[in-house]
Design a protein around this motif. Structure first.
Motif, PDB file in Angstrom:
ATOM      1  N   ALA A   1      39.418  45.693  25.790  1.00 18.67           N
ATOM      2  CA  ALA A   1      39.317  44.459  25.021  1.00 18.67           C
ATOM      3  C   ALA A   1      39.159  43.232  25.902  1.00 18.67           C
ATOM      4  N   ALA A   2      39.298  43.395  27.218  1.00 17.25           N
ATOM      5  CA  ALA A   2      39.272  42.242  28.123  1.00 17.25           C
ATOM      6  C   ALA A   2      38.047  42.209  29.015  1.00 17.25           C
ATOM      7  N   THR A   3      37.325  43.328  29.146  1.00 21.55           N
ATOM      8  CA  THR A   3      36.165  43.373  30.035  1.00 21.55           C
ATOM      9  C   THR A   3      35.119  44.328  29.501  1.00 21.55           C
ATOM     10  N   ASP A   4      33.861  44.019  29.801  1.00 17.31           N
ATOM     11  CA  ASP A   4      32.767  44.907  29.419  1.00 17.31           C
ATOM     12  C   ASP A   4      32.543  46.016  30.443  1.00 17.31           C
ATOM     13  N   ILE A   5      33.153  45.905  31.609  1.00 15.41           N
ATOM     14  CA  ILE A   5      33.013  46.948  32.628  1.00 15.41           C
ATOM     15  C   ILE A   5      33.788  48.178  32.168  1.00 15.41           C
ATOM     16  N   PRO A   6      33.135  49.332  32.041  1.00 16.78           N
ATOM     17  CA  PRO A   6      33.786  50.514  31.465  1.00 16.78           C
ATOM     18  C   PRO A   6      34.767  51.170  32.422  1.00 16.78           C
ATOM     19  N   PRO A   7      35.555  52.128  31.930  1.00 16.48           N
ATOM     20  CA  PRO A   7      36.491  52.847  32.796  1.00 16.48           C
ATOM     21  C   PRO A   7      35.775  53.548  33.947  1.00 16.48           C
ATOM     22  N   GLY A   8      36.554  53.764  35.033  1.00 20.06           N
ATOM     23  CA  GLY A   8      35.970  54.375  36.220  1.00 20.06           C
ATOM     24  C   GLY A   8      35.595  55.827  36.053  1.00 20.06           C
TER      25      GLY A   8
ATOM     26  N   VAL B   1      46.327  59.953  37.854  1.00 16.02           N
ATOM     27  CA  VAL B   1      47.274  60.815  38.551  1.00 16.02           C
ATOM     28  C   VAL B   1      48.478  60.015  39.026  1.00 16.02           C
ATOM     29  N   ALA B   2      49.568  60.735  39.273  1.00 12.82           N
ATOM     30  CA  ALA B   2      50.766  60.176  39.903  1.00 12.82           C
ATOM     31  C   ALA B   2      50.940  60.846  41.247  1.00 12.82           C
ATOM     32  N   TRP B   3      51.240  60.041  42.273  1.00 13.71           N
ATOM     33  CA  TRP B   3      51.368  60.561  43.633  1.00 13.71           C
ATOM     34  C   TRP B   3      52.732  60.249  44.206  1.00 13.71           C
ATOM     35  N   THR B   4      53.205  61.150  45.055  1.00 16.85           N
ATOM     36  CA  THR B   4      54.336  60.835  45.923  1.00 16.85           C
ATOM     37  C   THR B   4      53.818  59.964  47.068  1.00 16.85           C
ATOM     38  N   ARG B   5      54.728  59.441  47.863  1.00 14.75           N
ATOM     39  CA  ARG B   5      54.314  58.646  49.019  1.00 14.75           C
ATOM     40  C   ARG B   5      53.534  59.493  50.017  1.00 14.75           C
TER      41      ARG B   5
ATOM     42  N   PRO C   1      38.694  49.407  48.868  1.00 16.28           N
ATOM     43  CA  PRO C   1      38.647  50.775  48.318  1.00 16.28           C
ATOM     44  C   PRO C   1      38.988  51.811  49.382  1.00 16.28           C
ATOM     45  N   LEU C   2      39.960  52.642  49.086  1.00 16.81           N
ATOM     46  CA  LEU C   2      40.446  53.624  50.053  1.00 16.81           C
ATOM     47  C   LEU C   2      40.090  55.061  49.687  1.00 16.81           C
ATOM     48  N   LEU C   3      39.596  55.275  48.476  1.00 15.45           N
ATOM     49  CA  LEU C   3      39.305  56.630  48.008  1.00 15.45           C
ATOM     50  C   LEU C   3      37.807  56.857  47.953  1.00 15.45           C
ATOM     51  N   SER C   4      37.395  58.059  48.262  1.00 18.62           N
ATOM     52  CA  SER C   4      35.972  58.394  48.237  1.00 18.62           C
ATOM     53  C   SER C   4      35.496  58.755  46.835  1.00 18.62           C
ATOM     54  N   GLU C   5      36.417  59.099  45.935  1.00 13.62           N
ATOM     55  CA  GLU C   5      36.058  59.469  44.575  1.00 13.62           C
ATOM     56  C   GLU C   5      36.841  58.614  43.590  1.00 13.62           C
ATOM     57  N   PRO C   6      36.278  58.354  42.397  1.00  8.90           N
ATOM     58  CA  PRO C   6      36.983  57.542  41.392  1.00  8.90           C
ATOM     59  C   PRO C   6      38.306  58.191  40.981  1.00  8.90           C
ATOM     60  N   ALA C   7      39.336  57.381  40.860  1.00 10.18           N
ATOM     61  CA  ALA C   7      40.645  57.845  40.404  1.00 10.18           C
ATOM     62  C   ALA C   7      41.507  56.632  40.119  1.00 10.18           C
ATOM     63  N   THR C   8      42.454  56.791  39.235  1.00  8.29           N
ATOM     64  CA  THR C   8      43.478  55.770  39.018  1.00  8.29           C
ATOM     65  C   THR C   8      44.821  56.400  39.339  1.00  8.29           C
ATOM     66  N   VAL C   9      45.647  55.670  40.078  1.00  5.39           N
ATOM     67  CA  VAL C   9      46.848  56.244  40.683  1.00  5.39           C
ATOM     68  C   VAL C   9      48.032  55.319  40.485  1.00  5.39           C
TER      69      VAL C   9
ATOM     70  N   LEU D   1      47.631  48.296  34.695  1.00  7.76           N
ATOM     71  CA  LEU D   1      46.479  47.454  34.371  1.00  7.76           C
ATOM     72  C   LEU D   1      45.754  47.009  35.638  1.00  7.76           C
ATOM     73  N   ARG D   2      46.495  46.613  36.646  1.00  4.14           N
ATOM     74  CA  ARG D   2      45.872  46.184  37.903  1.00  4.14           C
ATOM     75  C   ARG D   2      45.135  47.352  38.575  1.00  4.14           C
ATOM     76  N   GLU D   3      45.730  48.520  38.539  1.00  5.25           N
ATOM     77  CA  GLU D   3      45.104  49.686  39.157  1.00  5.25           C
ATOM     78  C   GLU D   3      43.782  50.035  38.473  1.00  5.25           C
ATOM     79  N   VAL D   4      43.779  50.101  37.150  1.00  5.98           N
ATOM     80  CA  VAL D   4      42.556  50.509  36.457  1.00  5.98           C
ATOM     81  C   VAL D   4      41.498  49.405  36.517  1.00  5.98           C
ATOM     82  N   ALA D   5      41.913  48.143  36.587  1.00  6.40           N
ATOM     83  CA  ALA D   5      40.938  47.059  36.722  1.00  6.40           C
ATOM     84  C   ALA D   5      40.218  47.164  38.066  1.00  6.40           C
ATOM     85  N   HIS D   6      40.970  47.374  39.135  1.00 11.92           N
ATOM     86  CA  HIS D   6      40.346  47.582  40.448  1.00 11.92           C
ATOM     87  C   HIS D   6      39.406  48.789  40.409  1.00 11.92           C
ATOM     88  N   ALA D   7      39.874  49.882  39.823  1.00 13.35           N
ATOM     89  CA  ALA D   7      39.075  51.110  39.794  1.00 13.35           C
ATOM     90  C   ALA D   7      37.766  50.904  39.051  1.00 13.35           C
ATOM     91  N   ARG D   8      37.801  50.163  37.932  1.00  7.54           N
ATOM     92  CA  ARG D   8      36.561  49.881  37.197  1.00  7.54           C
ATOM     93  C   ARG D   8      35.581  49.098  38.062  1.00  7.54           C
TER      94      ARG D   8
END
Length: 502
Positions: free
Chosen positions: A123-130, A135-139, A240-248, A274-281
């Motif tokens: 609802a806030a941007t026209d840029i679609p999901p990545g 995923v959830a990661w440990t350190r 960007p630190l990942l070679s493939e699209p992902a939200t973490v 929200l910040r993570e998925v916005a960056h990913a998009r």
């Protein structure tokens, strides 16, 4: 001669920095005393190799590092940053204070927060999901997935340092030290040709190059491991630190950040998601952005020049294998950062793009969060201050790579994006990312209201140039088509001979 005259108790000796000297003694063999005496005379004391290390008071960690360096010096590994050392140190730093496996509930609430964030952002941007996995990661998992990118970022400056130190060593170390390999000292028991081209004489600078790679690996590993205890996802550093699209999300860090805040942990988690998925998009769908950002970082790092006189002067007073000494040299004027107009221009462009990325994310997340999260305004301000302040790990990367990954003008950038939206709507705001030529510059951060006027002027000027070029090439084509049959040309532009009469 006892390898450890200080220990007569019979109890197992705890590792200490002097073990670095013992390690080199085992490599020098029969010529150890002469070799070490020459190194000390030149200002390189092997006994201080571990001085300044983050783990000098951790016997178990120091022993692991010693084992790693011994493997390093008895192998033929190449590269300005020793990735194996960086990996081992980063994994150890990541688990300081604990890094337990994620529970099924932690994974579920993290991935659900990322999914909800995607819906709110629609609802806030026209840029679609990545389109990548949530995923959830440990350190430790964060370290594993992102460390290759940090190694890549540090390689240009690490290579410059290695070349400079090697050049100085060649001038300072005596020739007879390089001939000691004939007596089976330095090269005794090591792979043939490791330090010298013919397996006989050795090149002492190669030892320092390998040790330098290990030192940089320790620094990178320490910083990456420390960052793993601070970050909330894979994108909140701004590069960007990942070679493939992902939200973490990193649940342990999210929970630690939420402790003591007035906002409930669920709200904090959703805001960070929200910040993570916005960056990913942005990184996924703005095709040119990732390469543009990493290209600027690489160009800036490769453009770093080294003041050889200052470095040589420093080497007379400090041990270049001392981690803290190297860190001080990196930030103490040995590197002529921003010494050329090209360097200044590259840095300004990089800082502007980082600010624009952070500002866009900041503005879009605020739009998406306000209808749903009561503490959205307070959380936005807290994240702004946190990004502006940075932390010790970011400061380490600033000294290693030669630049800070903090967006200095993110507030100005957020104001610019808000101004663009107010004049043209969300679609116009997001369309700015369609091409790098449309991206605002520093003058737009200074005066957001004039962005469209300046862009229209540039667009009009480019259109005039394109029109003039089209007219020039059009006239050339017309002239070519009006030539007689005897003036035909071949594909290479040379005149073709007239066809023979039939």
């Amino acid at each position: 001669m006892s390898s450890d005259p200080s220990d007569h108790s019979g109890a197992p000796r705890e590792p200490d920095p002097s073990q670095w000297e013992e390690l080199l003694r085992s490599l020098f063999g029969a010529d150890a005393e002469d070799a070490l005496r020459e190194l000390r005379a030149r200002g390189f004391d092997p006994a201080t190799l571990a001085a300044g290390s983050e783990f000098q008071n951790d016997p178990q960690m120091l022993q692991q590092i010693l084992d790693q360096v011994k493997r390093l010096l008895t192998s033929s590994g190449t590269g300005p940053v020793n990735a194996d050392v960086a990996h081992d140190v980063a994994r150890q730093a990541a688990v300081v204070g604990g890094d337990p496996s994620l529970t099924s509930r932690e994974v579920r609430v993290a991935t659900e927060a990322l999914s909800v964030a995607e819906l709110w952002l629609d609802a806030a941007t026209d840029i679609p999901p990545g389109g990548g996995r949530a995923v959830a990661w440990t350190r430790s998992e964060w370290v594993e997935r992102t460390l290759p990118a940090w190694n890549t970022l540090a390689q240009p400056v690490a290579s410059s340092v290695a070349d400079a130190l090697t050049a100085i060593l060649r001038d300072q170390l005596p020739g007879d030290l390089s001939a000691m390999g004939d007596s089976g000292g330095l090269t005794g028991g090591l792979p043939a040709g490791l330090f010298g081209g013919d397996g006989g004489a050795i090149d002492p600078s190669q030892i320092m190059r390998q040790i330098g790679a290990a030192v940089f690996g320790m620094q990178i590993g320490t910083a990456a491991g420390t960052l793993s205890r601070e970050v909330f996802g894979a994108t909140d550093i701004g590069v960007p630190l990942l070679s493939e699209p992902a939200t973490v999300l990193v649940p342990a860090n999210v929970a630690a950040f939420a402790e003591g805040l007035d906002a409930p942990e669920e709200e904090v988690r959703l805001f960070l998601a929200l910040r993570e998925v916005a960056h990913a998009r942005l990184f996924t769908h703005v095709a040119w952005l990732r390469g543009h950002l990493l290209g600027l970082v690489e160009a800036y790092a490769k453009g770093i020049t080294i003041d050889m006189d200052a470095l040589e002067s420093s080497m007379r007073e400090i041990d270049p294998t001392d981690t803290e000494a190297l860190r001080g040299a990196l930030s103490g004027g040995v590197f002529a950062l921003q010494s050329t107009p090209e360097q200044k221009a590259t840095l300004l462009r990089l800082e502007t793009v980082l600010a624009l990325v952070e500002g866009w994310v900041d503005e879009v997340v605020a739009r998406a969060a306000l209808p749903h999260l009561p503490h959205a305004v307070a959380l936005r301000e807290m994240i702004r201050r946190r990004r502006a302040a940075g932390g010790p790990a970011e400061q380490t990367f600033a000294s290693l790579v030669g630049l800070e990954l903090r967006p200095r003008r993110s507030r100005d950038a957020a104001a610019l994006w808000a101004s663009i939206e107010s004049q043209g709507g969300p679609s116009t705001r997001d369309a700015v990312w369609d091409h790098p030529d449309l991206l605002p510059g520093t003058i737009d951060l200074d005066e957001p209201a004039g962005y469209f006027t300046r862009r229209d002027a540039v667009t009009a000027e480019q259109s005039d140039v394109d029109r003039a070029l089209a007219e020039i090439f059009g006239e050339a084509e017309d002239e070519g088509s009006s030539e007689g049959p005897g003036d035909e040309t071949d594909g290479d532009g040379t005149s073709a001979p007239d066809a023979p009469a039939s």
